[in-house]
Write a protein that holds these residues in place. Sequence first.
Motif, PDB file in Angstrom:
ATOM      1  N   LEU A  43       0.787  -1.198  -0.078  1.00 12.53           N
ATOM      2  CA  LEU A  43      -0.060  -0.072  -0.235  1.00 12.53           C
ATOM      3  C   LEU A  43       0.975   1.295  -0.113  1.00 12.53           C
ATOM      4  O   LEU A  43       0.592   2.205  -0.604  1.00 12.53           O
ATOM      5  N   VAL A  50      -1.921   4.488   5.088  1.00 15.05           N
ATOM      6  CA  VAL A  50      -2.389   3.451   5.872  1.00 15.05           C
ATOM      7  C   VAL A  50      -2.092   3.485   7.405  1.00 15.05           C
ATOM      8  O   VAL A  50      -1.010   4.040   7.767  1.00 15.05           O
ATOM      9  N   ALA A 100      -6.179   0.730   5.204  1.00 19.88           N
ATOM     10  CA  ALA A 100      -5.760   1.795   4.141  1.00 19.88           C
ATOM     11  C   ALA A 100      -6.997   2.841   4.103  1.00 19.88           C
ATOM     12  O   ALA A 100      -8.246   2.677   4.263  1.00 19.88           O
ATOM     13  N   ALA A 161      -7.750  -1.776  -3.022  1.00 22.46           N
ATOM     14  CA  ALA A 161      -7.268  -0.693  -2.688  1.00 22.46           C
ATOM     15  C   ALA A 161      -6.461  -0.032  -3.861  1.00 22.46           C
ATOM     16  O   ALA A 161      -6.545   1.087  -4.090  1.00 22.46           O
ATOM     17  N   TRP A 165      -7.535   3.460  -5.601  1.00 20.49           N
ATOM     18  CA  TRP A 165      -6.612   4.629  -5.473  1.00 20.49           C
ATOM     19  C   TRP A 165      -6.342   5.134  -6.739  1.00 20.49           C
ATOM     20  O   TRP A 165      -6.491   6.585  -6.943  1.00 20.49           O
TER      21      TRP A 165
END
Length: 430
Positions: A43, A50, A100, A161, A165
């Motif tokens: 991440l 995060v 996250a 995620a 993103w």
Amino acid sequence: MSTVPQIDLSRSDSVIALRREFHHYPESAWTEYRTTCRVVELLTALSIPVRYGAAIHSRPHMYGLPSPAEDAAALERARQAGCDGALLSAMAGGYTGCVAIIDGGHPGKTIAIRVDLDCNTLSESADDDRLPVREGFASCRDGFMHACGHDGHAAIGLRLAAELWERRQEIHGQVRIIFQPAEEGLGGGASLVEAGVLDGVEILLGSHISMGLTPVGTVAAGTHGFLASTKIDVLIHGRGAHAGVCPEEGRNALAAAAAAVTNLLAISRTGQGASRINIGSLIAKAGRNVIPPEAKLSLETRGATDEINRYMEDAALRVIDAAAAMYGCTAEHRIMGRGGCTGSSPELAARVAEILEQVPGVDKILPSFDFRASEDITTMMQRVRSQGGQATELIFGAAIAAPHHSERFDFDESVLPLAVRSLMTLVLSL
Ligand SMILES: [Zn+2]
């Protein structure tokens, strides 16, 4: 982590590579150090904010923590696997899992997606007709195995995620992807809830692979039939004595534990609905000629409602105390996990079903799935509900090679990209 293959999270097939990597390195409740490090590193490499460590946990609610020695061994194992030392220090003591946080380009609701990270404690079958064995990603740890699909859940969370993103400008509001530790045994949910991880969440989406629902393409938009459950460890304290010379000075903890077991199984059932009780272990050990001074029991209660489970839990504790007293012993109880029985919010499940119709690959949608077991997501669902939000647990159908929690368990991996696509569409639409 220097010793693991590079995974390009922006590629759609990364979800399968990640699942296989997590499958190969299974970690049980509160020891998911390597798994969490991997998630945090991937991440962070994409610049996704995060949160992790003690900040996302509430110590008094971390049910069922391993012993300090087991914790130290798990940390050392993660260090050997090449995990970052600073990350590990921040998590030491069982503070595993992470969250996250993706802020969208527009104001809007706060949505949380929950996935879990932990494995089961059983040894994986080495039969070479199994995909994990043939493809070389079977568990590298004897006695530990991802036998419930949480390896897949973690992979879904990561890939989701990355995609969210990339498309964050299209998101209205905030998305939190919660990588929960210690789902098995219902230990982790309460800790995250009490630390405020769910605060402000208006929509919560949980999901599970299969649970017997097949094939890939069949998805349940909601779930009902969760059993509320409490996991209890009991330590009975007696007094050791010479069994020949002065048995009268002893207090037989083994006898107290044995009396507790038979009477726990005899607790009167309630007419209010289904209940369960199981004693999984009784450990008492002394020399043949010694009155056993100590005994340990591990048990669980379940109920179709929180009230029924509470009834079983109260009765169980009463029986244990009385059985201990009968033999002049005392009993100490520790709650090792607790989960409620709330089902999906009907309006949200209906909306989810509607949105799923647009997802390519989803060809059959069930309004609700009968879970018939316990799931830690319920603790989070209850919190979100109590603050006026809605929650649902989806089930993504997938053929399985053997039942969940068994040594030959495996699932059809083509469910993974479908689950990512479905959750992605849900977040963008909700
Ligand atoms: Zn599971």
